[in-house]
Scaffold this motif. Structure first.
Motif, short mmCIF file in Angstrom:
data_model
loop_
_atom_site.label_atom_id
_atom_site.label_comp_id
_atom_site.label_asym_id
_atom_site.label_seq_id
_atom_site.Cartn_x
_atom_site.Cartn_y
_atom_site.Cartn_z
N GLY A 33 0.80 -1.22 0.00
CA GLY A 33 0.00 0.00 0.00
C GLY A 33 0.83 1.27 0.00
N SER A 34 0.14 2.39 -0.05
CA SER A 34 0.82 3.68 -0.04
C SER A 34 1.34 3.98 1.36
CB SER A 34 -0.14 4.79 -0.50
OG SER A 34 -1.23 4.86 0.37
N LEU A 35 2.19 4.97 1.45
CA LEU A 35 2.83 5.34 2.71
C LEU A 35 1.90 6.26 3.49
CD1 LEU A 35 5.56 5.10 4.23
CD2 LEU A 35 6.12 7.30 3.22
N LEU A 36 1.36 5.77 4.61
CA LEU A 36 0.46 6.56 5.45
C LEU A 36 1.09 6.91 6.79
CD1 LEU A 36 -2.86 4.61 4.87
CD2 LEU A 36 -2.11 6.70 3.75
N ILE A 75 2.17 10.56 8.01
CA ILE A 75 2.57 11.35 6.86
C ILE A 75 1.41 12.23 6.42
CG2 ILE A 75 3.47 11.25 4.51
CD1 ILE A 75 5.41 10.14 6.58
N ILE A 76 1.67 13.51 6.25
CA ILE A 76 0.68 14.45 5.73
C ILE A 76 0.55 14.19 4.24
CG2 ILE A 76 0.11 16.89 5.42
CD1 ILE A 76 1.86 17.43 7.92
N GLY A 77 -0.66 14.20 3.73
CA GLY A 77 -0.94 13.84 2.34
C GLY A 77 -0.05 14.52 1.32
N ASN A 78 0.63 13.72 0.51
CA ASN A 78 1.45 14.18 -0.61
C ASN A 78 2.67 14.99 -0.20
OD1 ASN A 78 1.26 13.32 -3.19
ND2 ASN A 78 0.05 15.03 -3.93
N LYS A 79 3.15 14.85 1.03
CA LYS A 79 4.35 15.57 1.47
C LYS A 79 5.60 14.69 1.40
CE LYS A 79 2.44 19.45 2.97
NZ LYS A 79 2.89 20.81 2.95
N ALA A 80 5.42 13.37 1.37
CA ALA A 80 6.54 12.43 1.29
C ALA A 80 6.13 11.23 0.45
CB ALA A 80 6.97 12.00 2.69
N TYR A 81 7.11 10.57 -0.15
CA TYR A 81 6.85 9.37 -0.94
C TYR A 81 7.98 8.37 -0.73
CZ TYR A 81 10.21 11.08 -4.38
OH TYR A 81 11.35 11.52 -5.01
N CYS A 82 7.76 7.12 -1.10
CA CYS A 82 8.79 6.10 -0.93
C CYS A 82 9.14 5.45 -2.27
CB CYS A 82 8.35 5.05 0.08
SG CYS A 82 6.91 4.12 -0.36
N LYS A 83 10.42 5.04 -2.37
CA LYS A 83 10.93 4.36 -3.55
C LYS A 83 11.66 3.12 -3.12
CE LYS A 83 12.57 7.86 -6.52
NZ LYS A 83 13.50 8.38 -7.45
#
Length: 83
Positions: A33-36, A75-83
């Motif tokens: 899933g996405s990073l929450l 994580i605040i929405g769309n402030k960080a992402y993971c690779k």
């Protein structure tokens, strides 16, 4: 409510700031899933100086909270992402 597993997941990901692409954490992420949220016990390397703030652009990317009794960064929405 259930706590996260004590055994760390095998998959390691890097978490980046979405604004300036600065590397923030090396994190043991479970699932697809996405990073929450980031549980503090799963953070392997921390590249931040101040918690929840990007050291490069000084954007606040998360909030320090308790999730099911375990310390975590939400994580605040769309402030960080993971690779």
């Amino acid at each position: 409510m259930a706590k996260p597993n004590k055994k760390l997941p095998t998959k390691s990901v890097y978490i980046y700031c979405n604004n300036c692409k600065y590397k923030l954490f090396k994190y043991k992420k479970g699932g697809k899933g996405s990073l929450l949220k980031c549980f503090k016990e799963r953070i392997v390397e921390d590249f931040t100086i101040t918690p929840c703030m990007c050291p490069n652009c000084e954007t606040i990317f998360a909030r320090d909270t308790l999730v099911n009794g375990t310390p975590a960064f939400k994580i605040i929405g769309n402030k960080a992402y993971c690779k």
